[in-house]
Write a protein that holds these residues in place. Structure first.
Motif, PDB file in Angstrom:
ATOM      1  N   ALA A 103       0.856  -1.186   0.000  1.00 57.73           N
ATOM      2  CA  ALA A 103       0.000   0.000   0.000  1.00 57.73           C
ATOM      3  C   ALA A 103       0.891   1.234   0.000  1.00 57.73           C
ATOM      4  N   ILE A 104       0.643   2.127  -0.937  1.00 55.96           N
ATOM      5  CA  ILE A 104       1.402   3.377  -1.044  1.00 55.96           C
ATOM      6  C   ILE A 104       0.595   4.478  -0.372  1.00 55.96           C
ATOM      7  N   VAL A 105       1.140   5.068   0.675  1.00 59.58           N
ATOM      8  CA  VAL A 105       0.434   6.096   1.444  1.00 59.58           C
ATOM      9  C   VAL A 105       1.094   7.443   1.178  1.00 59.58           C
ATOM     10  N   VAL A 106       0.287   8.413   0.712  1.00 59.83           N
ATOM     11  CA  VAL A 106       0.799   9.729   0.318  1.00 59.83           C
ATOM     12  C   VAL A 106       0.083  10.811   1.127  1.00 59.83           C
ATOM     13  N   PRO A 107       0.728  11.402   2.141  1.00 62.35           N
ATOM     14  CA  PRO A 107       0.124  12.555   2.815  1.00 62.35           C
ATOM     15  C   PRO A 107       0.264  13.789   1.938  1.00 62.35           C
ATOM     16  N   ALA A 108      -0.813  14.549   1.784  1.00 61.23           N
ATOM     17  CA  ALA A 108      -0.770  15.688   0.858  1.00 61.23           C
ATOM     18  C   ALA A 108      -1.566  16.854   1.426  1.00 61.23           C
ATOM     19  N   ARG A 109      -0.901  18.000   1.530  1.00 57.21           N
ATOM     20  CA  ARG A 109      -1.574  19.222   1.979  1.00 57.21           C
ATOM     21  C   ARG A 109      -1.188  20.350   1.023  1.00 57.21           C
ATOM     22  N   ASP A 110      -2.161  20.852   0.287  1.00 55.49           N
ATOM     23  CA  ASP A 110      -1.937  21.932  -0.680  1.00 55.49           C
ATOM     24  C   ASP A 110      -0.803  21.589  -1.647  1.00 55.49           C
ATOM     25  N   GLU A 111      -0.979  20.478  -2.347  1.00 52.82           N
ATOM     26  CA  GLU A 111       0.055  19.984  -3.252  1.00 52.82           C
ATOM     27  C   GLU A 111      -0.373  20.020  -4.713  1.00 52.82           C
ATOM     28  N   ALA A 112      -1.333  20.863  -5.055  1.00 50.55           N
ATOM     29  CA  ALA A 112      -1.825  20.908  -6.435  1.00 50.55           C
ATOM     30  C   ALA A 112      -0.734  21.309  -7.422  1.00 50.55           C
ATOM     31  N   GLU A 113       0.272  22.038  -6.967  1.00 51.42           N
ATOM     32  CA  GLU A 113       1.336  22.487  -7.871  1.00 51.42           C
ATOM     33  C   GLU A 113       2.200  21.324  -8.345  1.00 51.42           C
ATOM     34  N   VAL A 114       2.517  20.377  -7.452  1.00 49.41           N
ATOM     35  CA  VAL A 114       3.464  19.310  -7.803  1.00 49.41           C
ATOM     36  C   VAL A 114       2.769  17.993  -8.142  1.00 49.41           C
ATOM     37  N   LEU A 115       1.503  17.826  -7.767  1.00 49.05           N
ATOM     38  CA  LEU A 115       0.822  16.547  -7.943  1.00 49.05           C
ATOM     39  C   LEU A 115       0.740  16.092  -9.405  1.00 49.05           C
ATOM     40  N   PRO A 116       0.549  16.991 -10.384  1.00 53.21           N
ATOM     41  CA  PRO A 116       0.494  16.528 -11.775  1.00 53.21           C
ATOM     42  C   PRO A 116       1.776  15.861 -12.255  1.00 53.21           C
ATOM     43  N   VAL A 117       2.887  16.106 -11.571  1.00 55.39           N
ATOM     44  CA  VAL A 117       4.154  15.459 -11.937  1.00 55.39           C
ATOM     45  C   VAL A 117       4.382  14.203 -11.115  1.00 55.39           C
ATOM     46  N   SER A 118       4.100  14.264  -9.815  1.00 50.23           N
ATOM     47  CA  SER A 118       4.445  13.149  -8.925  1.00 50.23           C
ATOM     48  C   SER A 118       3.427  12.011  -8.948  1.00 50.23           C
ATOM     49  N   LEU A 119       2.137  12.330  -8.878  1.00 54.81           N
ATOM     50  CA  LEU A 119       1.134  11.271  -8.758  1.00 54.81           C
ATOM     51  C   LEU A 119       1.100  10.347  -9.978  1.00 54.81           C
ATOM     52  N   PRO A 120       1.164  10.853 -11.218  1.00 51.66           N
ATOM     53  CA  PRO A 120       1.193   9.924 -12.355  1.00 51.66           C
ATOM     54  C   PRO A 120       2.346   8.927 -12.290  1.00 51.66           C
ATOM     55  N   SER A 121       3.473   9.311 -11.680  1.00 54.65           N
ATOM     56  CA  SER A 121       4.597   8.380 -11.569  1.00 54.65           C
ATOM     57  C   SER A 121       4.280   7.225 -10.620  1.00 54.65           C
ATOM     58  N   LEU A 122       3.431   7.461  -9.622  1.00 56.36           N
ATOM     59  CA  LEU A 122       2.998   6.383  -8.736  1.00 56.36           C
ATOM     60  C   LEU A 122       1.931   5.525  -9.400  1.00 56.36           C
ATOM     61  N   GLY A 144      -6.561  18.490   4.708  1.00 56.00           N
ATOM     62  CA  GLY A 144      -7.121  19.830   4.853  1.00 56.00           C
ATOM     63  C   GLY A 144      -6.653  20.812   3.804  1.00 56.00           C
ATOM     64  N   SER A 145      -6.474  20.358   2.577  1.00 56.54           N
ATOM     65  CA  SER A 145      -5.979  21.241   1.512  1.00 56.54           C
ATOM     66  C   SER A 145      -7.026  22.289   1.144  1.00 56.54           C
ATOM     67  N   SER A 146      -6.533  23.448   0.722  1.00 56.13           N
ATOM     68  CA  SER A 146      -7.423  24.519   0.275  1.00 56.13           C
ATOM     69  C   SER A 146      -7.268  24.794  -1.216  1.00 56.13           C
ATOM     70  N   ASP A 147      -6.455  23.975  -1.911  1.00 55.64           N
ATOM     71  CA  ASP A 147      -6.192  24.217  -3.325  1.00 55.64           C
ATOM     72  C   ASP A 147      -6.740  23.121  -4.236  1.00 55.64           C
ATOM     73  N   GLY A 148      -7.643  22.292  -3.702  1.00 55.07           N
ATOM     74  CA  GLY A 148      -8.239  21.250  -4.529  1.00 55.07           C
ATOM     75  C   GLY A 148      -7.357  20.045  -4.753  1.00 55.07           C
ATOM     76  N   THR A 149      -6.466  19.761  -3.814  1.00 49.83           N
ATOM     77  CA  THR A 149      -5.556  18.631  -3.965  1.00 49.83           C
ATOM     78  C   THR A 149      -6.304  17.317  -4.166  1.00 49.83           C
ATOM     79  N   VAL A 160      -8.701  10.136   0.825  1.00 49.79           N
ATOM     80  CA  VAL A 160      -9.423  10.291   2.092  1.00 49.79           C
ATOM     81  C   VAL A 160      -9.052  11.641   2.702  1.00 49.79           C
ATOM     82  N   SER A 161      -9.943  12.161   3.540  1.00 51.58           N
ATOM     83  CA  SER A 161      -9.726  13.435   4.225  1.00 51.58           C
ATOM     84  C   SER A 161     -10.026  13.252   5.704  1.00 51.58           C
TER      85      SER A 161
END
Length: 403
Positions: A45-64, A81-86, A105-106
């Motif tokens: 299981a790959i667990v990714v904590p993410a808070r306001d990561e909309a800037e980098v997610l388009p590069v990192s998440l597809p690699s996972l 608790g992201s405010s940028d639509g992560t 999950v949130s």
């Protein structure tokens, strides 16, 4: 001899000890150990904590999502608790790219006594454990993985009987400040926690790099993580200590890559941080938010660190220049030799990051920046701001639970 000469000689002696007696920290050859493909690939299981990561997610998440893993694997992204639509972006990326199954999950705001990342990991790990995976890959939202990264990590853990395998992701080095500060960040980290010492069976030194940690689920349960380290700001080192303290075997090294030539996009098992730190202020916040926690919020340790950094890194160039100006040959020679040894130990890290050797003599200036960042970290702590990160402030964080 003059007082300046004695200081220079002391600095030279310190560098002689660092060169030979600190686990050869300056070498960059600690890479993933021997790997053999298991007969049956375990569930992960790959667990990714993410808070306001909309800037980098388009590069990192597809690699996972694109991990080429023969066994069963899934991704749990914890939208902290992201405010940028992560969270919404993560779901959209999964629909667009396909690949490994993704759950978002949130958990809501952290309870008192928890740092945000560990609160997110608590919920992500609890959800992942429902399917009883043998391993958990804890990876930050800014980390991009080659398609075979998960295979390489699991094979290394299985082949060598390791409970925790961690790779120090190759950090981004693009802007001028990144070139000056980032290689030194990894250099100083390895000086504090020599990888050879960490990787030696039965060693007392424990550390991990939080961006990429493969953890055996059984070892996590035995160590009681993340609950046992819930207040840790330096969570990666605390995690490694908890696993080691309960009998687990740990390993830490640098991510794969080539030290020469073009960027090694096809290198097996490559792990990269895609988060940009273009300005000095960005790098300053990254370091200062946890520097005083590393010193256990101790004024005595802070004073010792300031004196130590000044003696080891600042005294050599000062002694050389002052010795030449005042015709103090002993000070000039000792300071110059210490500076040469210092620069020589920095060259392998610069090669690893494909940076010019001419940056090596600038290490004293970079060390001065880190000294000021550390002092600023203490000042912010006593002003009640503590470790501030992404809108949250932890006024009295703990560096590790077993100090």
């Amino acid at each position: 001899m003059s007082a300046l000469a004695w200081i220079a000689v002391g600095s030279l002696a310190a560098w002689g000890w660092l060169l030979l007696g600190q686990g050869f920290f300056w070498r960059t050859d600690q890479r993933l150990p021997r790997r053999e493909s298991p007969a049956q690939w375990p569930d992960v299981a790959i667990v990714v904590p993410a808070r306001d990561e909309a800037e980098v997610l388009p590069v990192s998440l597809p690699s996972l999502l694109a991990q080429d893993y023969p066994g069963r694997a899934e991704i749990v992204l914890v939208d902290d608790g992201s405010s940028d639509g992560t969270g919404e972006l993560a779901r959209a990326l999964a629909e667009r790219h396909g690949g490994l199954p993704l759950r978002v999950v949130s958990p809501g705001e952290p309870e008192p006594g928890w740092t945000g990342k560990l609160w997110a990991l608590k919920h992500g790990i609890a959800l992942a454990r429902a399917r009883e995976p043998e391993y958990l890959l804890l990876t930050d939202a800014d980390i991009a993985h080659q398609p075979d990264s998960l295979c390489e990590l699991v094979a290394a853990a299985r082949t060598n009987g390791l409970d925790l395998v961690s790779q120090m992701a190759r950090l981004r080095v693009a802007s001028g400040w990144e070139r000056l500060v980032v290689p030194a960040f990894v250099y100083f980290f390895s000086q504090l926690y020599p990888f050879r010492w960490v990787n030696k069976p039965g060693a007392r030194t424990a550390a991990a790099a939080g961006g990429c940690v493969l953890l055996r689920t059984e070892a996590a349960e035995r160590a009681g993580v993340p609950e046992s380290i819930r207040q840790a700001v330096i969570d990666d080192v605390s995690l490694a200590r908890a696993v080691q303290r309960t009998g687990g075997r740990i390993w830490l090294g640098l991510a794969a890559g080539s030290e020469t030539g073009a960027p090694p996009d096809g290198v097996r098992g490559r792990v990269d941080s895609v988060r940009p730190y273009p300005r000095l202020a960005d790098l300053w916040r990254m370091v200062s938010r946890s520097a005083y926690a590393q010193l256990l919020h101790s004024p005595l340790l802070l004073a010792g660190t300031v004196v130590g950094l000044a003696l080891v890194y600042l005294a050599p160039p000062v002694a050389l220049c002052a010795g030449v100006f005042t015709h103090d040959a002993a000070a000039a020679w000792a300071g110059g030799l210490a500076w040469v040894v210092m620069a020589g130990t920095y060259l392998p890290m610069l090669r690893y990051y494909r940076q010019p050797p001419l940056l090596a003599p600038l290490l004293p200036f970079t060390a001065l920046l880190y000294l000021l960042m550390t002092v600023d970290s203490a000042v912010q702590h006593y002003r009640g701001r503590g470790a501030a990160w992404k809108g949250r402030t932890y006024a009295r964080p703990e560096a590790a639970p077993d100090r």
